[in-house]
Design an enzyme around this catalytic site. Structure first.
Site, PDB file in Angstrom:
ATOM      1  N   LYS A  99       0.839  -1.201   0.000  1.00 23.47           N
ATOM      2  CA  LYS A  99       0.000   0.000   0.000  1.00 23.47           C
ATOM      3  C   LYS A  99       0.880   1.259   0.000  1.00 23.47           C
ATOM      4  CE  LYS A  99      -3.329   2.497   2.996  1.00 23.47           C
ATOM      5  NZ  LYS A  99      -4.224   2.428   4.181  1.00 23.47           N
TER       6      LYS A  99
ATOM      7  N   LYS B 272     -10.424  12.193   8.668  1.00 24.91           N
ATOM      8  CA  LYS B 272      -9.894  11.703   9.940  1.00 24.91           C
ATOM      9  C   LYS B 272      -9.899  12.838  10.951  1.00 24.91           C
ATOM     10  CE  LYS B 272      -6.606   8.179   8.402  1.00 24.91           C
ATOM     11  NZ  LYS B 272      -7.336   7.060   9.056  1.00 24.91           N
TER      12      LYS B 272
ATOM     13  N   ASP C 278       1.460   6.069   5.692  1.00 22.05           N
ATOM     14  CA  ASP C 278       0.479   5.148   5.115  1.00 22.05           C
ATOM     15  C   ASP C 278       0.980   4.514   3.809  1.00 22.05           C
ATOM     16  OD1 ASP C 278      -1.892   3.906   5.679  1.00 22.05           O
ATOM     17  OD2 ASP C 278      -3.145   5.358   4.611  1.00 22.05           O
TER      18      ASP C 278
ATOM     19  N   ASP D  90     -12.213   6.817   3.899  1.00 16.46           N
ATOM     20  CA  ASP D  90     -11.022   6.538   4.696  1.00 16.46           C
ATOM     21  C   ASP D  90     -10.616   5.064   4.602  1.00 16.46           C
ATOM     22  OD1 ASP D  90      -8.918   7.072   6.333  1.00 16.46           O
ATOM     23  OD2 ASP D  90     -10.085   7.202   8.191  1.00 16.46           O
TER      24      ASP D  90
ATOM     25  N   GLU E 283      -9.517   3.489   2.172  1.00 12.11           N
ATOM     26  CA  GLU E 283      -8.980   3.645   0.811  1.00 12.11           C
ATOM     27  C   GLU E 283      -7.900   2.621   0.475  1.00 12.11           C
ATOM     28  OE1 GLU E 283      -7.787   5.142   3.350  1.00 12.11           O
ATOM     29  OE2 GLU E 283      -5.653   4.823   3.025  1.00 12.11           O
TER      30      GLU E 283
ATOM     31  N   ARG F  70      -7.703  -0.637   0.940  1.00 12.33           N
ATOM     32  CA  ARG F  70      -8.218  -1.840   0.294  1.00 12.33           C
ATOM     33  C   ARG F  70      -8.590  -1.574  -1.165  1.00 12.33           C
ATOM     34  NH1 ARG F  70     -12.785  -2.358   4.776  1.00 12.33           N
ATOM     35  NH2 ARG F  70     -11.120  -1.275   5.866  1.00 12.33           N
TER      36      ARG F  70
HETATM   37  N1  BES Z   1      -4.365   4.227   7.043  1.00 13.61           N
HETATM   38  C1  BES Z   1      -5.492   3.878   7.809  1.00 13.61           C
HETATM   39  C2  BES Z   1      -5.201   2.805   8.857  1.00 13.61           C
HETATM   40  C3  BES Z   1      -4.213   3.141   9.937  1.00 13.61           C
HETATM   41  C4  BES Z   1      -4.661   3.473  11.198  1.00 13.61           C
HETATM   42  C5  BES Z   1      -2.855   3.067   9.721  1.00 13.61           C
HETATM   43  C6  BES Z   1      -3.753   3.742  12.215  1.00 13.61           C
HETATM   44  C7  BES Z   1      -1.954   3.353  10.718  1.00 13.61           C
HETATM   45  C8  BES Z   1      -2.398   3.682  11.969  1.00 13.61           C
HETATM   46  C9  BES Z   1      -6.595   3.345   6.910  1.00 13.61           C
HETATM   47  O1  BES Z   1      -6.652   3.875   5.638  1.00 13.61           O
HETATM   48  C10 BES Z   1      -7.885   3.687   7.577  1.00 13.61           C
HETATM   49  O2  BES Z   1      -8.177   4.837   7.674  1.00 13.61           O
HETATM   50  N2  BES Z   1      -8.610   2.667   8.021  1.00 13.61           N
HETATM   51  C11 BES Z   1      -9.849   2.865   8.672  1.00 13.61           C
HETATM   52  C12 BES Z   1     -10.816   1.902   8.045  1.00 13.61           C
HETATM   53  C13 BES Z   1     -12.222   2.113   8.476  1.00 13.61           C
HETATM   54  C14 BES Z   1     -12.743   3.411   7.908  1.00 13.61           C
HETATM   55  C15 BES Z   1     -13.026   0.960   7.991  1.00 13.61           C
HETATM   56  C16 BES Z   1      -9.648   2.577  10.139  1.00 13.61           C
HETATM   57  O3  BES Z   1      -8.893   1.660  10.494  1.00 13.61           O
HETATM   58  O4  BES Z   1     -10.217   3.294  10.956  1.00 13.61           O
HETATM   59 ZN    ZN Z   2      -4.860   4.506   4.869  1.00 15.48          ZN
HETATM   60 ZN    ZN Z   3      -7.793   5.648   5.487  1.00 12.01          ZN
END
Ligand code: BES
Ligand code: ZN
Ligand code: ZN
Length: 508
Positions: free
Chosen positions: A278, A290, A299, A359, A361, A363
């Protein structure tokens, strides 16, 4: 920093600091091993002396002697590594890290690291020496491109000696072989990955990631088949495009190829695999914004790990393999045309996704990249992604979550992680949760329920997989540290590079 292996009695080693790992097994039995000539030169019982201060050779314990004149080194540092039977690569790397930190703190330029008195059967002297070096290199890492240098700044360790007791030789290697070659290459690759991640988001844009990848390809002889924005549009990588749509920094799909030199043109390699990472260079969350985007420049750590592995593997050059290094890279940002919840997008793999949360994104870009990887006749795909906060909630910040529908692949990755001192734990792909990403208006939606978020993210990815062997590593925890601990320094960790390299090297 110069590093070399020396084979000599430890008492004769000249250094500002001599570090000796001591296991609790050897400590309690007073097995001197490499310490024997030192004990003799000191003229008193070093073990008793250390025991008085509570040192027992347990993990994390240390004992320091200063102002020595009886041996070649001014200072002697014993580091506990715990039970000798369970002496792991991780423990040896930890010795390297601790030694490097001490050296920096006290500004020592000449450091010597000794091998433990006795190695468990599975660890050769060569491998153990390599782990010490890797740990030391990790411990000396600094991201200081943007700090104005001070005149009195420590310039770092100049000489590192890795000490083998007495006349011991390393395996089959002759004196001229660089037995540390693999460790040097790996250390540089980990440093590269950490640098890519630590760069601020205004510098490490998708375009810059593609430039960095092109540089790696040029310097190490990999084929570069990366696709730019126009090519993504032309070929319909609509999920990568959707994620990158709200930013002036255009997305790209990085694709480097390694093909073993022993293969003739057109010859089928024993294995064809893809490593997919990713590469979100900044994740604002998009319109599902966020409320804390503190470390979201990291990320792209999965992508950085894949590029680090590409650099290392190009130099280690394993035989009979074709490896595709693929990094979908985009900035998840907001403007008037950014993608939005309720958008429905047809991905490169010809399935549609209803966007419920911009968010989620990672996947999306991975789905396009997995579909693309599968065009290259690969039998195995391993993807790495800072994918979910849920993985961090489940396993904490040191441990990656492994998902795989293939037992052998899962076992091989867990073994590689163990060899590399990287923490990894397998998590289940729970079938009954798969339907939670169904939606009446598209083939799937990009968001499941709040519970088990790391699992539904993995199940989303699985819907795009057609190869027989696939594994997904959610590295949201270990990719980046918000503060320094005993092993990792604050910032990027380079997590995954070592595991991927070890995994690939044991494939054929
Ligand atoms: N990049 C984030 C995940 C992340 C969280 C990485 C903390 C490093 C530290 C990812 O893109 C994300 O925002 N995931 C969301 C998914 C949710 C909206 C289903 C999450 O984990 O809150
Ligand atoms: Zn992310
Ligand atoms: Zn995200």
């Amino acid at each position: 920093m110069q590093s070399r292996i020396v084979s000599a009695p430890a008492s004769t080693i000249e250094a500002d600091l001599l570090v000796v790992p001591v296991s609790s097994t050897h400590f309690s039995a007073k097995t001197s091993g490499i310490l024997a000539p030192i004990v003799e030169a000191l003229g008193y019982d070093l073990f008793d002396e250390a025991a008085v201060e509570g040192f027992e050779g347990k993990k994390g314990q240390s004992f320091l002697l200063r102002g020595l004149t009886q041996i070649g080194s001014r200072r002697l540092l014993l580091l506990g590594v715990g039970d000798n039977e369970n002496l792991s690569s991780g423990a040896l790397r930890q010795v390297g890290v601790t030694a490097a930190r001490r050296a920096r703190k006290f500004r020592f330029e000449n450091v010597a690291l000794a091998l433990p008195a006795e190695l468990p059967e599975k660890l050769s002297a060569q491998i153990a020496a390599g782990h010490l070096l890797e740990g030391f290199e990790r411990g000396t890492y600094r991201f200081d491109r943007y700090t104005t240098p001070r005149d009195d700044a420590f310039q770092g360790v100049v000489n590192l000696q890795i000490v083998l007791p007495g006349e011991q030789v390393i395996g089959e290697a002759s004196a001229n072989d660089d037995v540390l070659y693999k460790s040097r290459v790996l250390s540089k690759a980990i440093t590269l990955a950490r640098n890519l991640v630590n760069e601020p988001p205004a510098v490490m844009t998708p375009e810059q990631m593609a430039i960095s990848a092109a540089t790696i390809a040029r310097e190490h002889g990999l084929e570069n088949r990366s696709l730019n924005h126009a090519q993504l549009v032309e070929r319909g990588f609509n999920l990568i495009l959707a994620v990158g749509q709200g930013s002036d920094n255009l997305p790209a799909l990085i694709h480097l190829v390694y093909r073993s030199a022993n293969l003739a043109a057109g010859e089928k390699p024993a294995r064809r695999i893809a490593l997919v990472g990713k590469g979100i260079t900044f994740d604002t969350g998009g319109y599902s914004i966020k409320n804390n985007m503190q470390i979201m420049h990291s990320d792209m750590a999965g992508g950085a790990a894949v590029l680090g592995a590409a650099q290392a593997l190009a130099q280690i050059a394993p035989a009979n393999l074709e490896i595709h290094f693929i990094v979908p890279t985009a900035e998840n940002s907001i403007n008037g045309v950014a993608f939005k919840p309720q958008d429905i997008i047809r991905g490169y793999g010809n399935k549609t996704v209803e966007i419920l949360n911009t968010d989620a994104e990672g996947r999306l870009v991975l789905a396009d990249a997995i579909a693309y990887a599968q065009e290259h006749d690969v039998d195995t795909i391993v993807d790495l992604a800072t994918l979910t906060g849920s993985a961090v909630m489940a396993l904490g910040d040191h441990t990656a979550a492994l998902f795989s529908s293939c037992e052998t692949l899962a076992e091989n990755l867990l073994a590689a992680a163990k060899n590399s001192g990287e923490d990894m734990w397998r998590m289940p792909l729970i079938e009954r949760l798969d339907k939670t990403i169904d939606t009446p208006v598209a083939d799937m939606k990009n968001l499941g329920p709040r519970e088990a978020g790391a699992i539904t993210a993995a199940l989303f990815l699985r819907r795009w997989v057609t190869v027989p062997h696939w594994a997904h590593l959610d590295i949201a925890g270990p990719a980046y540290m918000s503060s320094t601990d005993d092993f990792y320094a604050q910032g990027a960790t380079g997590y995954g590079v070592a595991t991927l390299v070890d995994f690939v090297c044991t494939l054929v």
